[in-house]
Structure formats: structure tokens, C-alpha cells
Scaffold this motif. Structure first.
Motif, mmCIF file in Angstrom:
data_model
loop_
_atom_site.group_PDB
_atom_site.id
_atom_site.type_symbol
_atom_site.label_atom_id
_atom_site.label_comp_id
_atom_site.label_asym_id
_atom_site.label_seq_id
_atom_site.Cartn_x
_atom_site.Cartn_y
_atom_site.Cartn_z
ATOM 1 N N SER A 190 36.170 2.382 50.604
ATOM 2 C CA SER A 190 35.471 2.494 49.327
ATOM 3 C C SER A 190 34.977 3.921 49.154
ATOM 4 O O SER A 190 35.009 4.723 50.087
ATOM 5 N N HIS A 194 30.005 1.405 45.214
ATOM 6 C CA HIS A 194 30.715 0.986 44.003
ATOM 7 C C HIS A 194 29.701 0.511 42.951
ATOM 8 O O HIS A 194 28.830 1.275 42.565
ATOM 9 N N HIS A 250 39.329 -7.814 45.895
ATOM 10 C CA HIS A 250 38.467 -6.706 45.466
ATOM 11 C C HIS A 250 37.069 -7.019 45.986
ATOM 12 O O HIS A 250 36.499 -8.061 45.673
ATOM 13 N N ILE A 251 36.503 -6.124 46.796
ATOM 14 C CA ILE A 251 35.214 -6.399 47.425
ATOM 15 C C ILE A 251 34.088 -5.967 46.484
ATOM 16 O O ILE A 251 33.700 -4.800 46.445
ATOM 17 N N THR A 252 33.599 -6.937 45.742
ATOM 18 C CA THR A 252 32.544 -6.685 44.748
ATOM 19 C C THR A 252 31.296 -7.480 45.147
ATOM 20 O O THR A 252 30.970 -7.577 46.326
ATOM 21 N N GLY A 255 30.185 -9.126 48.650
ATOM 22 C CA GLY A 255 30.640 -8.373 49.818
ATOM 23 C C GLY A 255 31.939 -8.880 50.416
ATOM 24 O O GLY A 255 32.726 -9.589 49.773
ATOM 25 N N ILE A 256 32.146 -8.535 51.677
ATOM 26 C CA ILE A 256 33.391 -8.880 52.374
ATOM 27 C C ILE A 256 33.476 -10.374 52.633
ATOM 28 O O ILE A 256 34.517 -11.008 52.400
ATOM 29 N N ASN A 259 34.183 -12.467 49.236
ATOM 30 C CA ASN A 259 35.332 -12.170 48.375
ATOM 31 C C ASN A 259 36.682 -12.438 49.032
ATOM 32 O O ASN A 259 37.606 -12.908 48.367
ATOM 33 N N ASN A 302 29.986 -3.712 50.098
ATOM 34 C CA ASN A 302 31.366 -3.586 50.577
ATOM 35 C C ASN A 302 31.406 -2.937 51.963
ATOM 36 O O ASN A 302 32.424 -3.014 52.650
ATOM 37 N N GLY A 306 36.523 -1.268 50.126
ATOM 38 C CA GLY A 306 36.502 -1.645 48.722
ATOM 39 C C GLY A 306 37.601 -2.584 48.295
ATOM 40 O O GLY A 306 37.491 -3.246 47.255
#
Length: 349
Positions: A190, A194, A250-252, A255-256, A259, A302, A306
Motif C-alpha cells: 500500500s 489509504h 482490495h484491503i479496505t 483490514g486484511i 476483506n 491494511n 493494499g
């Protein structure tokens, strides 16, 4: 009590707080930014009631994929710092990265900018960032809406929303259904936090009393915390042209750990090795300021990853080569395995 002269005074829309001329001036300012994002499929220009876009002929059985998102409370820092030139990139990134994970090429984007009083310079700075994000994603900024609504927002503040539409051939749609035990999980670096976790980030900034202008690992802290969301579109489209990809996440927000499960078939777990990449300085600082537990870090931020890509083991080395050549920093961060009874679908060990 009103007088006859009060009753005869003509009141305009501007008297109510809406400046149509300012809106027209903004449209003229942003036209050059939008023009740089144009694609041959765009029909017409900025300013119509609707935006027209022809589906590219290269798609044999086109599936349209759409996404919408905002920037969240990262905007609060933009207001505080009077820094409006990068949140537009964030806005585009949040939507185009989302539709990308299903294999879609982003085609066009629309924005919604809402404020109490339109400051043309601020709005133009934001929309210039949106155009830059569209250029990075290869999609056209075909239109949007600027809403001036007196009394709805505090002075100097605004809200943003974005809408992206992309396309993928039905045969190339990525849904994670082919992911199997033994598959490799790659993580793409990332550019920072973000656009997620900023309610907590702002709380920790306030608690720490850090000076936004202070040096933070060679950069002003404000530039680190406001770094725009990375747009992965061009590098991942290059990968998709070269080989099959089984799944992407997509890590939004979430978090990990929240997602990655969204693309995993039932009964499988992604086992992520925390030691496979170094936690970037910003996240180390956040963790220390809040004494945040590891499990909370991985489900809030993230943490330096990312985007996640899942591939067959035989494709991992070539994929890493392609993505690195495209400018990504790539880590092999884990494997897919059978899920144990009562276990979460993604674990960080």
C-alpha cells in the motif's frame, strides 16, 4: 414586522446562499482536467444531463461491474490541513480498485461534490485530483454533480462520493470460486493508510499531539498520513492479460482479516504470515500510540498490504515478475489451506 419595501424586494438564489455563477466557473475550470481522461468510447462532453459511453468492442460478452464509495473521515484531516489536492485520488481509488478485483477494467467515473458554500478554488483542487486518479486508472471522468446546499455543511467543509463502472468478459469474471488448497497469496504494498481507519487515526493524532509539519522518516508527517490511496488498475490488468488469477481482494475497511474472506470458497482459510513483510513506519507509530493489539491492527488497517492476489503456485513467480515490472512492490504473504473447525477464514500468524 415587514415593511412594504421589504415585501417588494426581489430575493435571488444567491441571497439564499447558492451561487450559480460560481458553479459555472467551476465547470469551466475542470474541463481541461476531464479532457485528459477521455477515452474513444466517450460520446459528448462534460455538462450534459447524462453521460454517454459506448461499450468497447473488444469485449465479446460484456458484464458491467459498478462500484461506489467515499473518502470517509480522512476528509476531516484535509479540512484541518487545508490540503485538498489528493483526496480526489483517494475517491477514485476506492471505487476502481473495488471493481478491479472482479476482473473489470474501469471505463468511466462520476463524482458527487457537496458543500454548504462553493469555494471554486477548493473544489477545483479536489476535482483535479479526481481527474489525476482517473488518469492513473485509465478511465474517463465523464461527469458528476456539484451540490451547493447552504446550512448542510460547516464552512470550509464538503463531502465526496464517487461512482465507477467497468467491464469484463463473462468468461474472465473473477469470483474466487476456483481457489483451492495450496494456492499462493501475494500482497501488493500500500501507499499508506489509504482511506480506511481514519476515525481511529485522527483520535491517535489528537492523543499524541504530533506536529503535522514534523519530520516522519524523511517526510512531513502530514504527507505521510495524507498519502493518496494506491491505484492498482494498470498493473493488475497487465497481470490478467498474462495469466489466470483466481481471486483478488482490495484491503479496505475491515483490514486484511475481513476483506480476504470475501473471495474465499467455504471451507478454506488464507493463512497470512506477518513476518513476510515489514510493518511500515506509519502503522508502527499507530500501533504504539494506541497500544493496539495485533488482531485489532489487522482488522482495522491494511498494515502495508493494499491488494491481495491469489494464484496457482506455478504462476506465483511469473506474476511477481510482471507486477514488479509494472511498479508494484510484491510480497508472498501466505497460502490457502483447509479451514479448521471454528477457525476464521483468514488468520495472520
Amino acid at each position: 414586522m415587514s415593511t412594504p419595501s421589504d415585501q417588494n424586494t426581489s430575493i435571488t438564489y444567491r441571497d439564499a446562499g447558492v451561487d450559480i455563477e460560481a458553479g459555472d466557473a467551476l465547470v469551466e475550470q475542470i474541463k481541461p482536467f476531464a479532457k485528459r481522461t477521455m477515452r474513444p468510447e466517450v460520446l459528448g462532453g462534460i455538462g450534459g444531463f447524462g453521460s454517454l459511453f459506448a461499450v468497447p468492442k473488444k469485449f465479446k460478452e460484456p458484464i458491467l461491474v459498478s462500484g461506489t464509495d467515499g473518502v470517509g473521515t480522512k476528509l476531516k484531516l484535509a479540512f484541518e490541513l487545508n490540503k485538498h489536492d489528493t483526496v480526489g485520488i483517494d475517491l477514485v481509488a476506492m471505487s476502481v480498485n473495488d471493481i478491479l478485483v472482479q476482473g473489470a477494467e474501469p471505463l468511466f467515473f462520476l463524482d458527487y461534490f457537496a458543500c454548504g458554500k462553493l469555494e471554486v478554488g477548493t473544489a477545483a483542487s479536489v476535482i483535479k485530483g479526481i481527474a489525476q486518479g482517473c488518469e492513473q486508472a485509465g478511465c474517463a471522468l465523464v461527469g458528476g454533480e456539484t451540490a451547493e446546499m447552504p446550512g448542510m455543511y460547516p464552512a470550509g467543509e464538503y463531502d465526496l462520493a464517487g461512482f465507477a463502472v467497468g467491464c469484463v468478459d463473462k468468461a474472465n469474471l473473477i469470483d474466487g470460486s476456483t481457489i483451492a488448497e495450496g494456492d499462493v497469496v501475494l500482497g501488493l504494498a500500500s501507499s499508506g493508510a489509504h482511506s480506511n481507519g481514519y476515525s481511529l487515526i485522527r483520535k491517535l493524532i489528537e492523543k499524541s499531539g504530533i506536529d503535522f509539519a514534523s519530520d516522519f522518516h524523511g517526510k512531513p508527517f502530514k504527507d505521510v498520513v495524507m498519502a493518496p490511496t494506491k491505484i492498482y488498475v494498470k498493473s493488475l490488468l497487465a497481470l490478467l492479460e498474462a495469466m489466470p488469477v483466481k481471486g483478488m481482494a482490495h484491503i479496505t475497511g475491515g483490514g486484511i482479516t475481513e476483506n480476504v474472506p470475501r473471495v474465499l470458497p467455504e471451507g478454506l482459510t488464507a493463512e497470512i504470515q506477518a513476518s513476510s513483510w515489514t510493518l511500515p513506519p506509519l502503522f508502527q507509530w499507530l500501533k504504539a500510540q494506541g497500544n493496539i493489539a495485533d488482531i485489532e491492527m489487522y482488522k482495522t488497517f491494511n498494515c502495508g498490504i493494499g491488494m491481495v492476489v491469489v494464484l496457482a503456485p506455478a504462476d506465483a513467480e511469473k506474476a511477481t515478475e510482471i507486477l514488479t515490472k509494472a511498479g508494484e512492490t510484491v510480497y508472498s504473504i501466505g497460502r490457502i489451506r483447509a479451514q479448521h473447525v471454528g477457525e476464521a477464514p483468514t488468520v495472520v500468524v
